[in-house]
Design a protein around this motif. Structure first.
Motif, PDB file in Angstrom:
ATOM      1  N   GLN A 469       7.887 -11.122   3.536  1.00 17.92           N
ATOM      2  CA  GLN A 469       6.532 -11.665   3.390  1.00 17.92           C
ATOM      3  C   GLN A 469       5.469 -10.565   3.402  1.00 17.92           C
ATOM      4  N   PHE A 470       5.852  -9.372   3.824  1.00 15.16           N
ATOM      5  CA  PHE A 470       4.910  -8.259   3.888  1.00 15.16           C
ATOM      6  C   PHE A 470       5.120  -7.375   2.654  1.00 15.16           C
ATOM      7  N   GLN A 471       4.094  -7.269   1.829  1.00 12.58           N
ATOM      8  CA  GLN A 471       4.245  -6.591   0.547  1.00 12.58           C
ATOM      9  C   GLN A 471       3.208  -5.509   0.276  1.00 12.58           C
ATOM     10  N   SER A 472       1.978  -5.692   0.681  1.00 15.40           N
ATOM     11  CA  SER A 472       0.930  -4.729   0.342  1.00 15.40           C
ATOM     12  C   SER A 472       1.065  -3.461   1.179  1.00 15.40           C
ATOM     13  N   ASP A 473       0.430  -2.383   0.725  1.00 13.15           N
ATOM     14  CA  ASP A 473       0.431  -1.139   1.499  1.00 13.15           C
ATOM     15  C   ASP A 473      -0.118  -1.378   2.894  1.00 13.15           C
ATOM     16  N   GLU A 474      -1.215  -2.114   2.965  1.00 13.42           N
ATOM     17  CA  GLU A 474      -1.851  -2.345   4.261  1.00 13.42           C
ATOM     18  C   GLU A 474      -0.916  -3.098   5.202  1.00 13.42           C
ATOM     19  N   GLU A 475      -0.230  -4.107   4.680  1.00 11.89           N
ATOM     20  CA  GLU A 475       0.698  -4.874   5.516  1.00 11.89           C
ATOM     21  C   GLU A 475       1.869  -4.017   5.962  1.00 11.89           C
TER      22      GLU A 475
END
Length: 558
Positions: A469-475
């Motif tokens: 569920q975590f995909q973005s750089d920030e996440e």
């Protein structure tokens, strides 16, 4: 000098200190004292490879340090193990034999202006103490040639290097998946370019841990000119003025058995207390950043601002995949019958899970194709748990931990008081740079790429941690801060450099800048962290330093 003065005093009987004691005491005309704060290495769990689980976090063998709350880890504090026994960290570490990459040492040569630290000139120092299993095997029976390995590896030295004594199908599948993802196979991580996937070699002998105490102190114990004092913590160095008005180190003050004892040194004091202990001792002795010393009521013997700065470490991000139809340690060790089988196999054969290093399969690769060299290291294990020292999960699983080999973030080690009994403030400052955060996010995506290859498909890997569920750089960066941990590779806090460098602590011959008769010989002198595990590079540093010390002594007599 008193009549009972020693020629050389070595502070810290860890990886570097044990080798130094062996080398310097070979000259029977020189008296050598080795001082260790911990106890003898006669604790049984030191010698059984899986015993690191019972040594880390144990006051019998570990200093029990913790980091300060780290902003890059979302405010978490980490356990920070350091060996406190004869053999130091070599008595509690992962036993992985790894040199790093040729470019690491060429960069040291450039930073110090001294070509003796280049790759071509450190390989002989690695080989000088090696006893590599490849050399046992002789020449290739098909070609009659073994030069590829003999050029790089030594035979007959004290430091034993062996193959691991186990295999797991799930690890073989991960290795094949890495190849499918573009990582080449390798049969030797230690030839100067470690890019590839393969099994780690380990510092063991016939299924037992081979620590620096066994390797280097055991052969030297009978020498009458070598004294070894354990359970003695050094409070401070004895810093005096020499005839020309400069600073010179003439001994140490140590506490042992409730007594305060001063030991005198005719020639040199050598700090080998590690990247945490050595800067602490220097600062307590009045050598370090003046403002820090004055804050704690310590007279400034030498304002040397680089002491305790430049801390570097490898931060590993632990990803966990649930698997199906695979034999893993989770399922094997979570039953009485499985544990009994593990114990019996080790008792009879010195093989199986009890002979395991913490990580068995390794891989070195690039976080993205634009990287000019391998900048990631994988430690892959057929097991999973919430955190080091916690119980294994009840489901079959694989852990693939990945770390940035060349972090650009820098931390510090600073005393918190003027008392030797107060642990220093350790602030690694992980993930402080944009570059480190970008590599962290890219490395998690790369693990997913490997897990998605055909070779692993029959085990149906399911990402359990951190979670798809975590995909973005920030996440992904935030998740890295939540789940990442040290691989226990602190270096750089007494770094070597040119005397013109205001932040250098030692010169290229490891002499403390501005103080005669004092050197630092441990992982703290690395200007930049090596691209791999740090134990064997520390032995190389000690091998080279021993020769430098002997050369400088001869030059002084000439």
């Amino acid at each position: 000098m008193p009549d009972d003065a020693f020629d050389y005093i070595i502070v810290g009987a860890g990886t570097a200190g044990c080798l130094l004691a062996n080398r310097l005491s070979r000259d029977a005309s020189k008296r050598v004292l080795l001082i260790e704060a911990g106890r003898k290495d006669n604790y049984p769990w030191i010698h059984i490879p899986v015993g690191y689980l019972y040594c880390i976090g144990n006051p019998r063998t570990d200093w029990l340090y913790r980091t300060e709350a780290d902003p890059g880890l979302n405010g978490r504090s980490l356990r920070y193990p350091r060996g406190k026994t004869l053999g130091g960290c070599s008595s509690i570490n992962g036993m992985i034999y790894m040199r790093g990459q040729a470019r690491d040492y060429d960069a040291w040569a450039a930073a110090t202006g001294d070509d003796s630290w280049s790759w071509a000139n450190v390989v002989p120092d690695f080989k000088a103490h090696e006893d590599h299993y490849r050399m046992d095997e002789g020449a290739d029976p098909m070609t009659g040639d073994n030069s590829r390995f003999s050029d790089m590896h030594g035979h007959g030295g004290e430091w034993r290097i062996e193959k691991q004594r186990l295999r797991w199908n799930i690890l073989e599948a991960f290795a094949e998946a890495a190849v499918e993802a573009g990582v080449p196979r390798t049969d030797d991580f230690n030839g100067g370019d470690n890019e590839g996937v393969g099994y780690f070699e380990v510092n063991q002998r016939s299924g037992l841990r081979w620590n620096a105490s066994k390797a280097f102190l055991r052969p030297a114990r009978a020498r009458r000119n070598l004294a070894i004092v354990t359970e003695a913590q050094v409070e401070a160095l004895v810093i005096l003025r020499d005839a020309e008005g400069g600073k010179v180190c003439r001994g140490v003050v140590a506490h042992t058995a409730g007594r305060r004892i001063e030991y005198a040194a005719r020639r040199e004091v050598i700090l080998s207390a590690g990247a945490i202990g050595s800067p602490q001792i220097l600062q307590l002795s009045g050598i370090g950043a003046g403002a820090l010393l004055r804050k704690h009521g310590i007279d400034v013997a030498l304002d040397l601002p680089g002491v305790g700065e430049n801390l570097q470490d490898h931060l590993q991000i632990r990803t966990v995949y649930k698997v199906k139809g695979a034999r893993t340690l989770n399922t094997l060790a979570n039953s009485f019958a499985g544990k009994a089988m593990i114990g019996l196999e080790y008792a009879l054969k010195r093989t199986g899970p009890m002979s395991m290093s913490p990580s068995q399969l390794g891989a070195f690769t690039r976080s993205d194709p634009a990287q000019p060299h391998a900048n990631l290291e994988y430690h892959v294990q057929p097991l999973s748990l919430d955190a080091f020292g916690e119980p294994l999960h009840p489901f079959p699983a694989l852990t693939a931990s990945v770390c940035n080999l060349n972090p650009t973030s820098r931390g510090s080690v600073r005393i918190r008081s003027n008392r030797m009994t107060d642990a220093p403030m350790i602030a690694p400052n992980y993930l402080a740079s944009d570059q480190d955060r970008k590599v962290a996010a890219d490395s998690l995506r790369q693990v997913r790429k490997i897990a998605g290859q055909a070779a692993l498909r029959r085990y149906e890997p399911e990402e359990w941690k951190p979670g798809l569920q975590f995909q973005s750089d920030e996440e992904l960066v935030k998740l890295a801060g939540d789940i990442a941990s040290t691989i226990f590779h602190p270096v750089g806090t007494t770094r070597m450099g040119m005397p013109s460098d205001p932040m250098a602590v030692v010169d290229s011959r490891l002499r403390v800048i501005g103080v005669g008769g004092l050197r630092v010989v441990d992982a703290g002198v690395m200007p930049t962290i090596v691209s791999g595990n740090t134990n064997s590079p520390t032995l190389m540093i000690a091998e080279k330093a021993a020769r430098m010390i002997e050369q400088d002594a001869r030059s002084a007599r000439a």
